[in-house]
Design a protein around this motif. Structure first.
Motif, short mmCIF file in Angstrom:
data_model
loop_
_atom_site.label_atom_id
_atom_site.label_comp_id
_atom_site.label_asym_id
_atom_site.label_seq_id
_atom_site.Cartn_x
_atom_site.Cartn_y
_atom_site.Cartn_z
N LYS A 130 -35.12 7.24 127.97
CA LYS A 130 -35.03 8.42 127.63
C LYS A 130 -35.47 9.65 127.82
O LYS A 130 -35.04 10.75 128.19
N ARG A 131 -37.08 9.35 128.00
CA ARG A 131 -37.87 10.36 128.61
C ARG A 131 -37.26 10.68 129.98
O ARG A 131 -37.60 11.82 130.57
N ALA A 132 -37.12 9.77 130.95
CA ALA A 132 -36.77 9.84 132.21
C ALA A 132 -35.72 10.91 132.31
O ALA A 132 -35.58 11.75 133.33
N ALA A 171 -39.58 0.28 123.89
CA ALA A 171 -40.54 0.91 124.76
C ALA A 171 -39.69 1.41 126.00
O ALA A 171 -39.70 2.38 126.54
N LYS A 172 -38.89 0.43 126.42
CA LYS A 172 -38.15 0.77 127.64
C LYS A 172 -37.02 1.66 127.44
O LYS A 172 -36.66 2.53 128.14
N GLU A 173 -36.65 1.60 126.14
CA GLU A 173 -35.47 2.52 125.83
C GLU A 173 -36.08 4.03 125.63
O GLU A 173 -35.50 4.82 126.32
N ARG A 214 -34.05 18.51 132.58
CA ARG A 214 -34.90 19.46 132.81
C ARG A 214 -35.09 20.14 134.36
O ARG A 214 -35.00 21.26 134.66
N GLU A 215 -35.26 19.07 135.38
CA GLU A 215 -35.49 19.45 136.54
C GLU A 215 -34.18 20.32 136.97
O GLU A 215 -34.28 21.26 137.96
N LEU A 216 -32.73 19.53 136.72
CA LEU A 216 -31.71 20.08 137.26
C LEU A 216 -31.55 21.37 136.52
O LEU A 216 -30.97 22.30 137.33
#
Length: 422
Positions: A83-85, A77-79, A91-93
């Protein structure tokens, strides 16, 4: 005999047997001694005495021999969260880069790929264009060649010399350079066209006709609903041509009366609303602070009598409509003074009203006593006009005084008693 036959059959089936009727003493087949697993599918063969079980162990047995390893709870779950972050940050960049590129495209720093500007070749602006290069002697100081700057005196219009070719003929001096004229700061406004009453009515009639035709066309196309018929008692039978109004005309008459009353009530409410809106607009306009005026013009008039009520009404009404300040004082029905203060235009208009438009000699009939009052000897004159710095008058009013002292006292309250001495 039977034992011999069985032994003979077995020997016939086994051609590789060295001895006849050996039984279990027969040698093992060479294929069974081979270590090739493709020939032998089962590792539990009892005939393979030299089989090495550690080299032919299956993947499952090796996995069980290593033991089971379990994942720590929360690691996957942490991985996934990391990956989502990372993807969101990417995407923001990318979005910021797209916005920056769009801004540069709008500013003209980058080509607009949506219309294919990247296909155009971007080159530096040359110092001099090719069509001007033939006329310039030196690009450093921009001097024109001599043959293109000849004066009119050196030209021979009747010369037919063949040497006077097209390349030797002057051309630049034929170009007329207009003298630059500075443009006006404010463009001249178009004069307003004033139409007579007949022309105004004609324009209004044509405009209303076009609007009505447009409304009818929209109804035919179904864009607007068809208006309900305007039913009255006079056309009730022709509008509602059915069996119900013939069998029960009384109920239909009540319905038509209710519709007529509703239309009348709507008309009255519309008129009341327009009346209050006009009142509010007039009130707001009156409350607005008057614009600061550079100069206050003053006119002082003296009259012999102000008995005619029509003249009093005209003086008061025009002074309020023009927004003038001042006073109209009179002693009884005798002489008096009129003071008006305002803009030059309004004072000039009021002066024409007092001296030209109003007929001071017009006689009248008193409404109370029904007696004829002769005003043939009344007159008015301009006593003084000029510019004042300030005034204490905040409006315009009329007052009838008992005597001259009261008239002077009223003027003294507004610091205007000096007007009697001009």
């Amino acid at each position: 005999m039977r034992a011999r036959k069985e032994k003979g059959n077995s020997s016939s089936r086994d051609g590789n047997s060295a001895r006849f009727g050996a039984g279990l003493d027969i040698d093992i087949h060479p294929a069974l001694l081979s270590e090739n697993l493709n020939l032998i599918k089962h590792r539990d063969n009892p005939y393979l005495s030299r089989e090495r079980f550690d080299t032919v162990a299956s993947k499952v047995s090796k996995r069980y021999s290593r033991g089971l390893k379990f994942r720590t709870p929360g690691v996957l779950a942490k991985e996934l969260d990391e990956k989502r972050a990372w993807l969101a940050k990417e995407r923001e960049l990318q979005k910021e880069q797209d916005n920056l590129r769009k801004a540069k495209v709008r500013a003209g720093e980058l080509p607009d790929e949506s219309i294919g500007e990247q296909n155009y070749l971007i080159t530096d602006v040359p110092q001099i264009e090719w069509w001007d290069a033939i006329y310039v002697q030196s690009p450093e100081d921009w001097t024109i060649k001599t043959k293109y700057s000849k004066s009119y005196g050196t030209m021979d219009e009747d010369s037919d010399d063949e040497q006077d070719s097209e390349s030797e003929s002057p051309s630049v001096r034929y170009v007329q350079h207009p003298v630059p004229v500075q443009a006006a700061e404010h463009a001249p406004s178009k004069p307003k066209i004033y139409l007579v009453k007949r022309e105004q009515k004609k324009i209004r009639r044509n405009r209303r006709k076009l609007l009505q035709e447009e409304h009818e066309q929209k109804i035919k196309l179904g864009l607007e609903p068809k208006p309900a018929p305007k039913v009255k008692l006079s056309n009730m039978m022709s509008v509602y041509q059915n069996n119900e109004n013939i069998t029960d005309p009384t109920s239909w008459e009540q319905t038509v009366k209710a519709q007529a009353e509703e239309r009348h009530q709507k008309h009255v409410e519309t008129n009341i609303r327009r009346h209050y809106e006009a009142k509010e607009q007039k009130k707001e306009k009156a409350q607005e602070a008057p614009p600061a005026q550079a100069e206050l013009h003053c006119r002082v008039f003296r009259f012999s009598s102000l008995r005619n009520p029509k003249i009093r009404f005209k003086l008061a009404k025009n002074s309020r409509q023009l927004g003038l300040r001042g006073v109209c004082l009179r002693v009884g029905d005798g002489a008096g003074i009129i003071v008006v203060i305002g803009s030059e235009k309004n004072c000039r208009f009021y002066s024409k009203l007092v001296l030209q438009r109003i007929d001071w000699t017009q006689s009248y009939v008193d409404k109370d006593s029904q007696q004829f009052v002769d005003c043939s000897g009344d007159e008015a004159e301009l006593l003084w006009e000029g510019v004042v710095k300030d005034t204490r008058f905040r409006g315009w009013f009329m007052k009838e005084c008992r005597d001259e002292s009261e008239l002077q006292a009223v003027l003294s309250q507004f610091d205007a008693d000096w007007l009697l001495r001009v």
